[in-house]
Design a protein around this motif. Structure first.
Motif, PDB file in Angstrom:
ATOM      1  N   GLY A  72       0.791  -1.222   0.000  1.00 29.50           N
ATOM      2  CA  GLY A  72       0.000   0.000   0.000  1.00 29.50           C
ATOM      3  C   GLY A  72       0.824   1.272   0.000  1.00 29.50           C
ATOM      4  O   GLY A  72       0.261   2.367  -0.024  1.00 29.50           O
ATOM      5  N   GLY A  73       2.144   1.122   0.064  1.00 29.17           N
ATOM      6  CA  GLY A  73       3.023   2.289  -0.009  1.00 29.17           C
ATOM      7  C   GLY A  73       3.523   2.812   1.318  1.00 29.17           C
ATOM      8  O   GLY A  73       4.204   3.842   1.363  1.00 29.17           O
ATOM      9  N   SER A  74       3.203   2.140   2.418  1.00 25.85           N
ATOM     10  CA  SER A  74       3.717   2.578   3.718  1.00 25.85           C
ATOM     11  C   SER A  74       5.214   2.330   3.784  1.00 25.85           C
ATOM     12  O   SER A  74       5.703   1.295   3.342  1.00 25.85           O
ATOM     13  CB  SER A  74       3.015   1.814   4.844  1.00 25.85           C
ATOM     14  OG  SER A  74       1.643   2.110   4.853  1.00 25.85           O
ATOM     15  N   LEU A  75       5.920   3.296   4.378  1.00 23.10           N
ATOM     16  CA  LEU A  75       7.384   3.264   4.391  1.00 23.10           C
ATOM     17  C   LEU A  75       7.919   3.042   5.798  1.00 23.10           C
ATOM     18  O   LEU A  75       7.382   3.587   6.769  1.00 23.10           O
ATOM     19  CB  LEU A  75       7.947   4.578   3.840  1.00 23.10           C
ATOM     20  CG  LEU A  75       7.423   5.035   2.485  1.00 23.10           C
ATOM     21  CD1 LEU A  75       8.047   6.385   2.120  1.00 23.10           C
ATOM     22  CD2 LEU A  75       7.712   4.011   1.414  1.00 23.10           C
ATOM     23  N   THR A  76       8.997   2.285   5.879  1.00 25.59           N
ATOM     24  CA  THR A  76       9.706   2.079   7.138  1.00 25.59           C
ATOM     25  C   THR A  76      11.198   2.141   6.861  1.00 25.59           C
ATOM     26  O   THR A  76      11.674   1.561   5.889  1.00 25.59           O
ATOM     27  CB  THR A  76       9.372   0.707   7.749  1.00 25.59           C
ATOM     28  OG1 THR A  76       7.963   0.594   7.921  1.00 25.59           O
ATOM     29  CG2 THR A  76      10.067   0.540   9.089  1.00 25.59           C
ATOM     30  N   TYR A  77      11.914   2.874   7.721  1.00 29.42           N
ATOM     31  CA  TYR A  77      13.366   2.983   7.598  1.00 29.42           C
ATOM     32  C   TYR A  77      14.013   2.667   8.946  1.00 29.42           C
ATOM     33  O   TYR A  77      13.471   3.013   9.993  1.00 29.42           O
ATOM     34  CB  TYR A  77      13.779   4.395   7.189  1.00 29.42           C
ATOM     35  CG  TYR A  77      13.271   4.841   5.851  1.00 29.42           C
ATOM     36  CD1 TYR A  77      12.105   5.598   5.749  1.00 29.42           C
ATOM     37  CD2 TYR A  77      13.953   4.513   4.680  1.00 29.42           C
ATOM     38  CE1 TYR A  77      11.631   6.018   4.516  1.00 29.42           C
ATOM     39  CE2 TYR A  77      13.488   4.929   3.445  1.00 29.42           C
ATOM     40  CZ  TYR A  77      12.330   5.681   3.369  1.00 29.42           C
ATOM     41  OH  TYR A  77      11.866   6.089   2.145  1.00 29.42           O
ATOM     42  N   VAL A  78      15.205   2.099   8.899  1.00 30.34           N
ATOM     43  CA  VAL A  78      15.957   1.984  10.132  1.00 30.34           C
ATOM     44  C   VAL A  78      16.550   3.355  10.441  1.00 30.34           C
ATOM     45  O   VAL A  78      16.764   4.182   9.549  1.00 30.34           O
ATOM     46  CB  VAL A  78      17.052   0.914  10.033  1.00 30.34           C
ATOM     47  CG1 VAL A  78      16.424  -0.456   9.886  1.00 30.34           C
ATOM     48  CG2 VAL A  78      17.992   1.193   8.889  1.00 30.34           C
ATOM     49  N   ASP A  79      16.823   3.583  11.710  1.00 30.31           N
ATOM     50  CA  ASP A  79      17.212   4.929  12.145  1.00 30.31           C
ATOM     51  C   ASP A  79      18.442   5.462  11.430  1.00 30.31           C
ATOM     52  O   ASP A  79      18.516   6.652  11.095  1.00 30.31           O
ATOM     53  CB  ASP A  79      17.456   4.928  13.656  1.00 30.31           C
ATOM     54  CG  ASP A  79      16.163   4.850  14.455  1.00 30.31           C
ATOM     55  OD1 ASP A  79      16.232   4.561  15.665  1.00 30.31           O
ATOM     56  OD2 ASP A  79      15.093   5.088  13.868  1.00 30.31           O
ATOM     57  N   TYR A  80      19.416   4.605  11.162  1.00 31.12           N
ATOM     58  CA  TYR A  80      20.689   5.101  10.648  1.00 31.12           C
ATOM     59  C   TYR A  80      20.640   5.494   9.175  1.00 31.12           C
ATOM     60  O   TYR A  80      21.624   5.969   8.635  1.00 31.12           O
ATOM     61  CB  TYR A  80      21.825   4.093  10.901  1.00 31.12           C
ATOM     62  CG  TYR A  80      21.484   2.664  10.610  1.00 31.12           C
ATOM     63  CD1 TYR A  80      21.136   1.807  11.654  1.00 31.12           C
ATOM     64  CD2 TYR A  80      21.518   2.152   9.324  1.00 31.12           C
ATOM     65  CE1 TYR A  80      20.811   0.481  11.398  1.00 31.12           C
ATOM     66  CE2 TYR A  80      21.199   0.843   9.069  1.00 31.12           C
ATOM     67  CZ  TYR A  80      20.844  -0.003  10.106  1.00 31.12           C
ATOM     68  OH  TYR A  80      20.518  -1.299   9.868  1.00 31.12           O
ATOM     69  N   VAL A  81      19.501   5.292   8.501  1.00 29.33           N
ATOM     70  CA  VAL A  81      19.400   5.754   7.109  1.00 29.33           C
ATOM     71  C   VAL A  81      18.313   6.810   6.933  1.00 29.33           C
ATOM     72  O   VAL A  81      18.151   7.361   5.846  1.00 29.33           O
ATOM     73  CB  VAL A  81      19.161   4.585   6.125  1.00 29.33           C
ATOM     74  CG1 VAL A  81      20.229   3.519   6.285  1.00 29.33           C
ATOM     75  CG2 VAL A  81      17.764   4.008   6.265  1.00 29.33           C
ATOM     76  N   LYS A  82      17.564   7.086   7.992  1.00 30.51           N
ATOM     77  CA  LYS A  82      16.501   8.085   7.887  1.00 30.51           C
ATOM     78  C   LYS A  82      17.064   9.424   7.473  1.00 30.51           C
ATOM     79  O   LYS A  82      18.074   9.885   7.994  1.00 30.51           O
ATOM     80  CB  LYS A  82      15.770   8.220   9.228  1.00 30.51           C
ATOM     81  CG  LYS A  82      14.818   7.082   9.531  1.00 30.51           C
ATOM     82  CD  LYS A  82      14.110   7.294  10.863  1.00 30.51           C
ATOM     83  CE  LYS A  82      13.151   6.140  11.152  1.00 30.51           C
ATOM     84  NZ  LYS A  82      12.503   6.286  12.475  1.00 30.51           N
ATOM     85  N   GLY A  83      16.416  10.037   6.503  1.00 31.39           N
ATOM     86  CA  GLY A  83      16.860  11.325   6.000  1.00 31.39           C
ATOM     87  C   GLY A  83      17.922  11.222   4.920  1.00 31.39           C
ATOM     88  O   GLY A  83      18.249  12.222   4.276  1.00 31.39           O
ATOM     89  N   ARG A  84      18.469  10.034   4.719  1.00 30.93           N
ATOM     90  CA  ARG A  84      19.502   9.845   3.692  1.00 30.93           C
ATOM     91  C   ARG A  84      19.037   8.919   2.577  1.00 30.93           C
ATOM     92  O   ARG A  84      19.381   9.136   1.412  1.00 30.93           O
ATOM     93  CB  ARG A  84      20.780   9.273   4.317  1.00 30.93           C
ATOM     94  CG  ARG A  84      21.405  10.142   5.384  1.00 30.93           C
ATOM     95  CD  ARG A  84      22.796   9.624   5.769  1.00 30.93           C
ATOM     96  NE  ARG A  84      22.764   8.281   6.321  1.00 30.93           N
ATOM     97  CZ  ARG A  84      23.494   7.262   5.869  1.00 30.93           C
ATOM     98  NH1 ARG A  84      24.301   7.420   4.843  1.00 30.93           N
ATOM     99  NH2 ARG A  84      23.425   6.076   6.454  1.00 30.93           N
TER     100      ARG A  84
END
Length: 114
Positions: free
Chosen positions: A54-66
């Motif tokens: 459905g397009g929901s996104l999840t990132y691990v903390d060390y790549v968030k914003g990058r």
């Protein structure tokens, strides 16, 4: 036959960018959750980013914003845009397709070094 084929890896200097692609075939791509994992030498494979059907996104903390994960269901392809790369991002990057069964690609090497 299910195939996940990653591309776009390579050697990049710290602070640089790469865009990984993973082309899927043999699955109903739009109903699969897709993810990028990575495995550095001597370390376990770890999740980097996930995008649901459905397009929901999840990132691990060390790549968030990058890093940014995205998918194009018309092209059966998932992407990972990686910016501000650091030497610690050096790893083999794998894409996966998950629903009841999880499928894996063969991986693409990303090396961040000056």
């Amino acid at each position: 036959q299910v195939q996940l084929v990653e591309s776009g890896g390579g050697l990049v200097q710290p602070g640089g960018s790469l865009r990984l692609s993973c082309a899927a075939s043999g699955i109903a791509f739009s109903i699969y959750a897709m993810a990028w994992y990575r495995q550095a030498p001597g370390k376990q494979r770890e999740l980097v980013a996930h995008i649901s059907s459905g397009g929901s996104l999840t990132y691990v903390d060390y790549v968030k914003g990058r890093f940014t994960i995205s998918r194009d269901n018309a092209k059966n392809t998932v992407y990972l845009q990686m910016n501000s790369l650091e030497p610690e991002d050096t790893a083999v990057y794998y894409c996966s397709a998950g629903r009841i069964v999880t499928y894996w690609g063969q991986g693409t090497q990303v090396t961040v070094s000056s």
